[in-house]
Enzyme design. Structure first.
Site, PDB file in Angstrom:
ATOM      1  CG  ASN A  16      -1.763   1.240   1.313  1.00  0.00           C
ATOM      2  OD1 ASN A  16      -1.818   2.026   0.360  1.00  0.00           O
ATOM      3  ND2 ASN A  16      -2.433   1.440   2.437  1.00  0.00           N
ATOM      4  CD1 TRP A  17       3.937   1.247  -2.516  1.00  0.00           C
ATOM      5  CD2 TRP A  17       3.693   1.988  -4.612  1.00  0.00           C
ATOM      6  NE1 TRP A  17       4.752   0.493  -3.341  1.00  0.00           N
ATOM      7  CE2 TRP A  17       4.614   0.926  -4.619  1.00  0.00           C
ATOM      8  CE3 TRP A  17       3.375   2.609  -5.829  1.00  0.00           C
ATOM      9  CZ2 TRP A  17       5.233   0.481  -5.795  1.00  0.00           C
ATOM     10  CZ3 TRP A  17       3.985   2.169  -6.998  1.00  0.00           C
ATOM     11  CH2 TRP A  17       4.900   1.116  -6.976  1.00  0.00           C
ATOM     12  CE  LYS A  18      -0.212   3.407   4.648  1.00  0.00           C
ATOM     13  NZ  LYS A  18      -0.089   3.543   6.086  1.00  0.00           N
ATOM     14  CG  HIS A 103      -5.701   2.191   5.035  1.00  0.00           C
ATOM     15  ND1 HIS A 103      -5.294   3.146   5.933  1.00  0.00           N
ATOM     16  CD2 HIS A 103      -4.688   1.293   4.947  1.00  0.00           C
ATOM     17  CE1 HIS A 103      -4.083   2.840   6.364  1.00  0.00           C
ATOM     18  NE2 HIS A 103      -3.688   1.719   5.783  1.00  0.00           N
ATOM     19  CD  GLU A 105      -2.882   5.807   6.464  1.00  0.00           C
ATOM     20  OE1 GLU A 105      -2.886   5.823   5.220  1.00  0.00           O
ATOM     21  OE2 GLU A 105      -1.953   5.322   7.142  1.00  0.00           O
ATOM     22  CD  GLU A 175      -3.353  -2.208   7.242  1.00  0.00           C
ATOM     23  OE1 GLU A 175      -2.331  -2.558   6.646  1.00  0.00           O
ATOM     24  OE2 GLU A 175      -3.890  -1.092   7.087  1.00  0.00           O
ATOM     25  N   GLY A 181       2.611   2.762  10.700  1.00  0.00           N
ATOM     26  CA  GLY A 181       3.565   3.855  10.543  1.00  0.00           C
ATOM     27  C   GLY A 181       4.246   4.258  11.837  1.00  0.00           C
ATOM     28  CB  SER A 220       5.401  -1.349  11.900  1.00  0.00           C
ATOM     29  OG  SER A 220       4.944  -0.033  12.157  1.00  0.00           O
ATOM     30  N   GLY A 241       2.972  -0.927   4.295  1.00  0.00           N
ATOM     31  CA  GLY A 241       3.002   0.487   3.946  1.00  0.00           C
ATOM     32  C   GLY A 241       4.425   0.937   3.660  1.00  0.00           C
ATOM     33  N   GLY A 242       5.044   1.615   4.630  1.00  0.00           N
ATOM     34  CA  GLY A 242       6.356   2.247   4.444  1.00  0.00           C
ATOM     35  C   GLY A 242       7.410   1.372   3.778  1.00  0.00           C
TER      36      GLY A 242
HETATM   37  P1  13P Z   1       3.120   0.731   7.666  1.00  0.00           P
HETATM   38  O1  13P Z   1       3.652  -0.575   7.108  1.00  0.00           O
HETATM   39  O2  13P Z   1       3.862   1.930   7.149  1.00  0.00           O
HETATM   40  O3  13P Z   1       3.001   0.688   9.149  1.00  0.00           O
HETATM   41  O4  13P Z   1       1.633   0.884   7.086  1.00  0.00           O
HETATM   42  C1  13P Z   1       0.734  -0.168   7.214  1.00  0.00           C
HETATM   43  C2  13P Z   1      -0.459   0.148   6.407  1.00  0.00           C
HETATM   44  O5  13P Z   1      -1.211   1.053   6.745  1.00  0.00           O
HETATM   45  C3  13P Z   1      -0.707  -0.663   5.202  1.00  0.00           C
HETATM   46  O6  13P Z   1      -1.967  -0.419   4.705  1.00  0.00           O
END
Ligand code: 13P
Length: 260
Positions: A16-18, A103, A105, A175, A181, A220, A241-242
């Protein structure tokens, strides 16, 4: 038992590149990432979820590879006066395979509701898109022992409009919001327990679907902790994510997935 699980449920590792990587960076990532990927039988399914504007570049770059492409959101209607929104048929026309829905967010910052998500899930599945539904509790909810209640409300409401025979096509990502994050991960036991809870919730709808639904862990996930977090029987992959922004790190996480 372990082997049966892997034969039935192919792991999914999704990036997930956001709000990162426009079309140019998307192409650059895939030029670095795809050649190292072994798309043989024992591999996990690999999914890249770039921003809307980079979907076309991602689909073109992934053509002929086993990598799938998913969007990060969509509207529940097929078309209409919804300024700034994107529909399922539009994603299908681009050659997109799936869509991340719910998600945290989007739930926290953009007012996404479980009622909307129930509609989006039906629209996605009916259009032939694989939804990756995200669920999970806040730190406060975990502290006050509400994790199970939160998961129950989210999973049961978000899946409510799907017919039982559609349920197996859904991927669900657990999640925990406090692990996104933050560098904090759920412990293996917490990830395992939550994934098992999600599977039991699906079982209340349909026993066969519960065995087939892939349940991912997100929060994470890094190359260093991926193997451990992916080990529990009910965890069928990761939503990253990251660490998915680096082709090397994401490849290392893909390599850490259990093989069938
Ligand atoms: P991180 O891996 O950066 O914690 O993000 C997780 C995420 O929100 C994947 O959708």
């Amino acid at each position: 038992m372990e082997d049966d699980r892997l034969v039935i449920r192919v792991p999914v590792i999704a990036a997930n590149w956001k709000m990162h990587k426009g079309p140019t960076e998307t192409r650059q990532f895939l030029e670095g990432f795809l050649p190292g990927l072994h798309g043989d039988g024992g591999s996990p399914e690999v999914v890249i979820c770039p921003p809307f504007v980079s979907l076309e570049a991602a689909v073109a770059a992934c053509e002929g590879s086993p990598v799938e492409v998913a969007a990060q959101n969509m509207h529940f209607e097929e078309q209409g006066a919804y300024t700034g929104e994107v529909s399922a048929p539009m994603l299908v026309e681009l050659g997109v395979d799936g869509v991340v829905l719910g998600h945290s967010e989007r739930r926290q910052d953009f007012g996404e509701t479980d009622e909307n998500l129930a509609r989006k899930m039906v629209t996605a599945v009916s259009a032939g898109l694989t939804p990756i539904l995200c669920v999970g509790e806040t730190e406060e909810e975990r502290r006050s022992d509400e994790t199970e209640a939160v998961l129950s409300r989210q999973v049961l409401t978000d899946l409510a409009e799907l017919h039982d025979e559609q349920l197996e096509r859904v991927v669900i990502a657990y999640e925990p919001i406090w692990a996104i994050g933050t560098g904090l991960t759920a412990s293996v036991e917490q990830a395992e327990e939550a994934a098992a809870t999600v599977r039991e919730l699906v079982r209340t709808r349909d026993a066969e679907a519960a065995e087939k639904v892939r349940i991912l862990y997100g929060g994470s996930v890094k190359p260093e902790n991926a193997a451990e977090l992916l080990a529990p029987a009910d965890v069928d992959g990761a939503l990253v994510g990251g660490a998915s922004l680096s082709p090397e790190d994401f490849a290392a996480i893909v390599a850490a997935a259990p093989t069938s």
